[in-house]
Design an enzyme around this catalytic site. Structure first.
Site, short mmCIF file in Angstrom:
data_model
loop_
_atom_site.label_atom_id
_atom_site.label_comp_id
_atom_site.label_asym_id
_atom_site.label_seq_id
_atom_site.Cartn_x
_atom_site.Cartn_y
_atom_site.Cartn_z
N CYS A 98 -2.73 -11.48 -4.96
CA CYS A 98 -1.77 -10.57 -5.78
C CYS A 98 -2.51 -10.43 -7.24
O CYS A 98 -3.93 -10.80 -7.06
CB CYS A 98 -0.34 -11.11 -6.06
SG CYS A 98 -0.34 -12.58 -7.02
N CYS A 172 -2.28 -5.70 -5.17
CA CYS A 172 -3.46 -5.73 -5.84
C CYS A 172 -4.17 -4.55 -5.58
O CYS A 172 -5.27 -4.07 -6.18
CB CYS A 172 -4.22 -6.96 -5.93
SG CYS A 172 -4.34 -7.47 -4.01
N CYS A 176 -7.91 -5.87 -4.30
CA CYS A 176 -8.14 -6.77 -3.30
C CYS A 176 -9.52 -6.60 -2.45
O CYS A 176 -9.75 -5.39 -1.98
CB CYS A 176 -6.82 -6.73 -2.36
SG CYS A 176 -5.55 -7.34 -3.18
#
Length: 224
Positions: A98, A172, A176
């Site tokens: 996250c 995210c 990510c």
């Protein structure tokens, strides 16, 4: 350019107290004992050094830095061993990501570790790691007998992503990592930051259900 190993010169860095220098030397010795059959001294010390630097700029209690660095270096070395085929136990490996690695991904890691036991491996990380675990997340996980109070927000690193079979992202976005050959899932969950305990309980229970479903898909038996 590769990161420099943790040599004697590095141990004399002016930003380290005497206690920190001694603690890092002790940590390096422990890691070398644990990983001597998989990696050379230079690799082990390089990982310890770079792990220290990842926390140095945001640590609230500097004396804890060597301990955090050792714990994170150990996780990264285990991940590298998996990525390079030096650990071949066949256990499914999941990475929960996250933004701040302070709430959702930590609760997911807690549930996964509790439910999977030794039958699978999981890690967590954040694209912009916070300074501490969300207190409400600690509280609601403790209510179900899972202690995440000793965890700490940490970044994801290349070797950890490389070692993962499944990558679960939680808000995210483009930050990510995307690596070919991995299974990706996006779990749409409310961010517990700033929420009261009642709201975080709902998030906790949603995460539990999703982790149980994931374990079923991965054919991982529930521990206990």
């Amino acid at each position: 350019m590769p990161e420099s190993p943790l040599t004697t010169v590095d141990y004399q860095r002016r930003d380290l107290s005497i206690d920190q220098k001694l603690a890092l030397k002790t940590a390096a010795t422990r890691l070398q004992t644990e990983f001597s059959t998989a990696f050379g001294v230079e690799t082990i010390e390089r990982f310890l050094h770079s792990s220290y630097d990842k926390f140095a700029g945001r640590a609230t209690i500097p004396n804890f830095l060597p301990l955090l660095a050792e714990r994170f270096a150990r996780q990264r070395l285990r991940a590298l061993a998996r990525a390079e085929g030096k650990i071949t136990d066949g256990k499914p490996t999941v990475l929960f990501l996250c933004t701040h690695n302070a709430g959702r991904s930590q609760m997911a890691l807690g549930w996964f570790t509790q439910l999977a036991g030794d039958n699978a491996v999981a890690w967590s990380g954040g694209s912009e790691p916070g300074n501490e675990i969300n207190p409400a997340a600690i509280t609601v996980m403790a209510e179900v007998g899972i202690d995440i109070s000793s965890e700490f927000p940490k970044p994801w690193t290349e070797e950890i992503v490389r070692a993962a079979d499944v990558i679960i992202t939680m808000g995210c976005g483009d930050a990510c990592p995307v690596y070919p050959g991995r299974r990706y899932e996006e779990w749409v969950l409310d961010d517990p930051a700033g929420s009261d305990v009642a709201a975080v309980r709902v998030i906790r229970d949603t995460i539990e259900a999703r982790v149980r479903h994931l374990l079923t898909e991965l054919e991982v038996p529930i521990a206990g």
